[in-house]
Design a protein around this motif. Structure first.
Motif, PDB file in Angstrom:
ATOM      1  N   HIS A 241      -7.978 -11.255  -5.269  1.00 15.86           N
ATOM      2  CA  HIS A 241      -8.339 -10.300  -4.218  1.00 15.86           C
ATOM      3  C   HIS A 241      -8.670  -8.939  -4.837  1.00 15.86           C
ATOM      4  CE1 HIS A 241      -8.001  -7.882  -0.534  1.00 15.86           C
ATOM      5  NE2 HIS A 241      -8.102  -9.012   0.132  1.00 15.86           N
TER       6      HIS A 241
ATOM      7  N   THR B 169      -7.519  -3.445  -7.785  1.00 20.15           N
ATOM      8  CA  THR B 169      -7.217  -2.012  -7.719  1.00 20.15           C
ATOM      9  C   THR B 169      -5.804  -1.729  -8.218  1.00 20.15           C
ATOM     10  OG1 THR B 169      -8.731  -1.690  -5.865  1.00 20.15           O
ATOM     11  CG2 THR B 169      -7.018  -0.024  -6.173  1.00 20.15           C
ATOM     12  N   CYS B 170      -4.873  -2.585  -7.827  1.00 15.85           N
ATOM     13  CA  CYS B 170      -3.479  -2.393  -8.245  1.00 15.85           C
ATOM     14  C   CYS B 170      -3.325  -2.615  -9.746  1.00 15.85           C
ATOM     15  CB  CYS B 170      -2.587  -3.348  -7.453  1.00 15.85           C
ATOM     16  SG  CYS B 170      -0.849  -2.873  -7.400  1.00 15.85           S
TER      17      CYS B 170
ATOM     18  N   LEU C 274       1.057  -8.042  -3.530  1.00 17.73           N
ATOM     19  CA  LEU C 274      -0.358  -8.327  -3.283  1.00 17.73           C
ATOM     20  C   LEU C 274      -0.763  -9.675  -3.865  1.00 17.73           C
ATOM     21  CD1 LEU C 274      -1.887  -4.784  -3.854  1.00 17.73           C
ATOM     22  CD2 LEU C 274      -1.509  -5.947  -1.674  1.00 17.73           C
TER      23      LEU C 274
ATOM     24  N   ASN D 115       2.128   1.823  -3.446  1.00 16.16           N
ATOM     25  CA  ASN D 115       1.072   2.407  -4.284  1.00 16.16           C
ATOM     26  C   ASN D 115       0.934   3.904  -4.046  1.00 16.16           C
ATOM     27  OD1 ASN D 115      -0.482   0.996  -6.280  1.00 16.16           O
ATOM     28  ND2 ASN D 115      -1.123  -0.437  -4.696  1.00 16.16           N
TER      29      ASN D 115
ATOM     30  N   ASP E  62      -7.967  -6.004  -3.720  1.00 16.40           N
ATOM     31  CA  ASP E  62      -6.823  -5.089  -3.717  1.00 16.40           C
ATOM     32  C   ASP E  62      -5.918  -5.339  -4.924  1.00 16.40           C
ATOM     33  OD1 ASP E  62      -7.616  -3.759  -1.430  1.00 16.40           O
ATOM     34  OD2 ASP E  62      -6.383  -4.963  -0.077  1.00 16.40           O
TER      35      ASP E  62
ATOM     36  N   PHE F 110       0.829  -1.202   0.000  1.00 16.63           N
ATOM     37  CA  PHE F 110       0.000   0.000   0.000  1.00 16.63           C
ATOM     38  C   PHE F 110       0.869   1.261   0.000  1.00 16.63           C
ATOM     39  CE2 PHE F 110      -3.137  -2.796   2.515  1.00 16.63           C
ATOM     40  CZ  PHE F 110      -3.613  -3.372   1.336  1.00 16.63           C
TER      41      PHE F 110
END
Length: 272
Positions: free
Chosen positions: A175, A180-181, A167, A141, A177, A138
């Motif tokens: 997942h 999103t990545c 991740l 990011n 997340d 995170f």
């Protein structure tokens, strides 16, 4: 009533109700509840208790959402001071406080102030949690977003790529997340004109969201719109139009005529 107005459990209840209001974007309802919760906890715990920092974060986050940046900064800095004094400057919670303050500075466009805070937060998390912890991902990011805003796209791409690796390893390929990545990396490719490299990333993100959230979720509509925009840029309307149409169907049901629907409609019609 039986506990008294200044009991810690009352503060907890106020905080819970406030978070419900915040999720619904009813900020005016949430604000007095969070302020009262913080007042109770100050009274019961004193001004330097680590638990107070959590209440400060919640209220600061609300202020940030309301663009009350000075009030938010005051609380984030006080939370940072408490964590430094009570837990030490190498504690993961101190890293979180650094990150929160940096996020605020980024929202205000003060990237010069945010960058060293993000870097210090990342360094603490690497030392305390290990290089492959999700919190490290995170932080990577966040630094990537900052570098993107500064136009340092290659640096941002390297940071997001490392974040995605972590991740995938720690959370698995399915997942949210990770989705999103994937989007973050795809946006960077898109901004650099690497449109064909962006497409499979957006598509993988879309499939994760379909599986995890269901085919009619608003996040699925967002992913569909990302792909519609991308294929529009490629001049491939045979692919762009079906993605747009599916996105519109979801938005029409979920938002029932809110302005977001019109915004998506304009995606293709603006230049056709």
């Amino acid at each position: 009533r039986h506990l008294g107005n200044d009991h810690p459990d009352v503060a907890t209840g106020l905080n819970s109700f406030a978070m419900l209001y915040k999720v619904q974007e009813k900020f005016e309802g949430a604000e007095p509840l969070l302020e009262e919760s913080l007042r109770i906890r100050r009274m019961q715990l004193g001004n330097d208790h680590p638990s107070l920092a959590g209440s400060m974060h919640n209220l600061a986050s609300l202020y940030k959402a309301q663009c009350k940046y000075e009030a938010a900064e005051t609380l984030y800095k006080e939370s940072l001071r408490i964590h430094r004094e009570q837990l030490g400057s190498d504690h993961p919670d101190f890293a979180t406080s650094l990150n929160n303050l940096a996020n605020l500075y980024c929202v205000q466009g003060n990237h010069a102030a945010a960058e060293p805070l993000y870097e210090e937060s990342l360094a603490i998390r690497r030392r305390q949690l290990g290089d492959d912890h999700p919190f490290v991902a995170f932080s990577l990011n966040n630094l990537a977003s900052l570098n993107k805003a500064l136009g340092k796209l290659e640096t941002a791409e390297a940071l997001v790529t490392e974040s995605l690796r972590i991740l995938r390893k720690q959370l698995g390929n399915d997942h949210l997340d990770v989705a999103t990545c994937l989007d973050n990396l795809a946006f960077l490719h898109q901004e650099q004109g690497k449109l064909l490299a962006a497409a499979p990333l957006f598509e993988e993100s879309l499939e994760i969201r379909r599986r995890q959230l269901g085919s009619m979720h608003t996040k699925v509509a967002e992913s569909l719109n990302h792909l519609a925009v991308l294929y529009k840029e490629l001049g491939d309307y045979d692919h762009a139009v079906p993605y747009l149409e599916e996105s519109l169907r979801i938005r029409a049901q979920e938002l029932k005529g809110y302005p977001e629907t019109a915004k998506i409609v304009s995606t293709l019609t603006s230049s056709t």
